[in-house]
Structures are given as structure tokens and as C-alpha cells.
Design a protein around this motif. Sequence first.
Motif, PDB file in Angstrom:
ATOM      1  N   LEU A  32       0.877  -1.169   0.000  1.00 16.72           N
ATOM      2  CA  LEU A  32       0.000   0.000   0.000  1.00 16.72           C
ATOM      3  C   LEU A  32       0.916   1.222   0.000  1.00 16.72           C
ATOM      4  N   THR A  33       1.183   1.738  -1.176  1.00 15.37           N
ATOM      5  CA  THR A  33       2.234   2.751  -1.335  1.00 15.37           C
ATOM      6  C   THR A  33       1.715   4.185  -1.318  1.00 15.37           C
ATOM      7  N   GLY A  34       0.448   4.377  -0.989  1.00 17.01           N
ATOM      8  CA  GLY A  34      -0.096   5.731  -0.922  1.00 17.01           C
ATOM      9  C   GLY A  34       0.589   6.573   0.137  1.00 17.01           C
ATOM     10  N   ALA A  35       0.768   6.041   1.323  1.00 17.46           N
ATOM     11  CA  ALA A  35       1.468   6.765   2.394  1.00 17.46           C
ATOM     12  C   ALA A  35       2.945   6.858   2.030  1.00 17.46           C
ATOM     13  N   CYS A  39       9.381  12.847   5.446  1.00 23.73           N
ATOM     14  CA  CYS A  39      10.226  13.480   6.471  1.00 23.73           C
ATOM     15  C   CYS A  39      10.602  12.533   7.605  1.00 23.73           C
ATOM     16  N   ARG A  40       9.792  11.522   7.840  1.00 27.75           N
ATOM     17  CA  ARG A  40       9.977  10.558   8.932  1.00 27.75           C
ATOM     18  C   ARG A  40      10.031  11.227  10.311  1.00 27.75           C
ATOM     19  N   GLU A  41       9.431  12.408  10.406  1.00 26.65           N
ATOM     20  CA  GLU A  41       9.379  13.122  11.682  1.00 26.65           C
ATOM     21  C   GLU A  41       7.967  13.566  12.034  1.00 26.65           C
ATOM     22  N   GLY A  42       6.969  13.157  11.241  1.00 33.04           N
ATOM     23  CA  GLY A  42       5.591  13.529  11.508  1.00 33.04           C
ATOM     24  C   GLY A  42       5.251  14.956  11.158  1.00 33.04           C
ATOM     25  N   PHE A  43       6.103  15.607  10.399  1.00 32.57           N
ATOM     26  CA  PHE A  43       5.927  17.018  10.090  1.00 32.57           C
ATOM     27  C   PHE A  43       5.177  17.269   8.788  1.00 32.57           C
ATOM     28  N   CYS A  44       5.409  16.450   7.773  1.00 33.22           N
ATOM     29  CA  CYS A  44       4.947  16.800   6.424  1.00 33.22           C
ATOM     30  C   CYS A  44       3.563  16.285   6.074  1.00 33.22           C
ATOM     31  N   GLY A  45       3.095  15.218   6.702  1.00 31.46           N
ATOM     32  CA  GLY A  45       1.765  14.691   6.435  1.00 31.46           C
ATOM     33  C   GLY A  45       1.672  13.749   5.248  1.00 31.46           C
ATOM     34  N   ALA A  46       2.760  13.504   4.551  1.00 27.48           N
ATOM     35  CA  ALA A  46       2.710  12.640   3.365  1.00 27.48           C
ATOM     36  C   ALA A  46       2.391  11.189   3.708  1.00 27.48           C
ATOM     37  N   CYS A  47       2.607  10.803   4.952  1.00 28.59           N
ATOM     38  CA  CYS A  47       2.351   9.411   5.359  1.00 28.59           C
ATOM     39  C   CYS A  47       1.073   9.267   6.179  1.00 28.59           C
ATOM     40  N   MET A  48       0.207  10.283   6.130  1.00 24.29           N
ATOM     41  CA  MET A  48      -0.998  10.307   6.959  1.00 24.29           C
ATOM     42  C   MET A  48      -1.931   9.138   6.642  1.00 24.29           C
ATOM     43  N   VAL A  49      -2.402   8.484   7.697  1.00 19.85           N
ATOM     44  CA  VAL A  49      -3.419   7.431   7.611  1.00 19.85           C
ATOM     45  C   VAL A  49      -4.450   7.724   8.702  1.00 19.85           C
ATOM     46  N   LEU A  50      -5.582   7.059   8.625  1.00 19.72           N
ATOM     47  CA  LEU A  50      -6.569   7.171   9.693  1.00 19.72           C
ATOM     48  C   LEU A  50      -6.403   5.981  10.629  1.00 19.72           C
ATOM     49  N   ILE A  51      -6.230   6.260  11.897  1.00 17.12           N
ATOM     50  CA  ILE A  51      -6.159   5.230  12.926  1.00 17.12           C
ATOM     51  C   ILE A  51      -7.398   5.420  13.790  1.00 17.12           C
ATOM     52  N   VAL A  96      -3.464  19.204  -7.752  1.00 20.14           N
ATOM     53  CA  VAL A  96      -2.351  18.292  -7.506  1.00 20.14           C
ATOM     54  C   VAL A  96      -1.284  18.491  -8.568  1.00 20.14           C
ATOM     55  N   GLN A  97      -0.053  18.634  -8.123  1.00 21.03           N
ATOM     56  CA  GLN A  97       1.039  18.740  -9.081  1.00 21.03           C
ATOM     57  C   GLN A  97       1.943  17.529  -8.974  1.00 21.03           C
ATOM     58  N   CYS A  98       2.907  17.521  -8.080  1.00 26.82           N
ATOM     59  CA  CYS A  98       3.852  16.396  -8.047  1.00 26.82           C
ATOM     60  C   CYS A  98       3.232  15.134  -7.459  1.00 26.82           C
ATOM     61  N   GLY A  99       2.238  15.269  -6.588  1.00 23.36           N
ATOM     62  CA  GLY A  99       1.545  14.116  -6.023  1.00 23.36           C
ATOM     63  C   GLY A  99       2.121  13.576  -4.725  1.00 23.36           C
ATOM     64  N   MET A 100       3.235  14.094  -4.263  1.00 22.28           N
ATOM     65  CA  MET A 100       3.848  13.568  -3.050  1.00 22.28           C
ATOM     66  C   MET A 100       2.949  13.794  -1.828  1.00 22.28           C
TER      67      MET A 100
END
Length: 152
Positions: A32-35, A39-51, A96-100
Motif C-alpha cells: 500500500l504505497t499511498g502513504a 520526512c519521517r518526523e511527523g511534520f509533512c503529512g505525506a504518510c498520513m493514515v486514519l487510525i 495536484v502537481q507532483c503528487g507527493m
Amino acid sequence: MRLSLTVNGDHLTSGAEPVTPLVDVLREEFYLTGAKPVCREGFCGACMVLIDGNPTPSCLMPVALGQGCDIRTVEGLTANGGLNPIQVALEACDAVQCGMCFPGMVVSLTHLLTIRPAATRDDIRAALTGNVCRCTGYERIIEAALLALATK
């Protein structure tokens, strides 16, 4: 040790170490490559999921803490096999531009539309606080969220 997770309604198991970031398990074991682990620091939101329905940076969450939780990724937010209202609106507004950042934005905005069906521009801005976009800027993203609310 096998870890048991519920991801997008599917019961899955992982052989990862308990402290492995959830984003890595989602991408490397469950494909599941959407996330995105940006940054791996919780800052950018690119890895956001719903828990359990709450937006959460999956780079900060050890996979073991996901046991017993309902985990939803951007892949699990589709509507009847198609795009959900926020995805349709983001496309319609050419937001949406780059999609990251796109998957994290979709997760955060889908959550907002669920909990606040009459969200204001300020509500949308607040919901996007944990999501960084370096390409588009935020105005088209906000317009897309307003469009999704209007067509809901």
C-alpha cells in the motif's frame, strides 16, 4: 512474532519488528504505497493514515501499536471502487502537481468532511495544518475541499 492488523477492512499479518514504523510495513509488506515516508518526523503529512478514524502520521507509529486498531490508508478511502468526493474535487480544481502530498491531503480532508460536513475555509486550513505542499500552494486545495462539501 506475527503482528495482526486491520488495514482497509482486511485482516493482515506482519512479521516486522514491533518498533518498525507503520508506514514501512504498509509499503513494504502490504504494498500500500499511498502513504509516503518523506520526512519521517511527523511534520509533512505525506504518510498520513486514519487510525480509528483519526489522522495519524504513520511514520511515527510503531506497527505494534496498530494492533486492534482500524487502519485506513488512502487506498481504503475510495467510494464504491471509484474516487471519493475529495479526490474528484482535487482533480477538478487541478490542485495536484507532483503528487507527493496528495495521499496525506486526501486522508486529512476526507476526515474533515466526515466530522464537519459544513466545514468553513478556516476549518479546512486547520485540518491541513499537518500537511505540507511545496508545489501547489494551498488555495486550490482549499477550493477543492469547498467544492467537495458543496457537491456532497
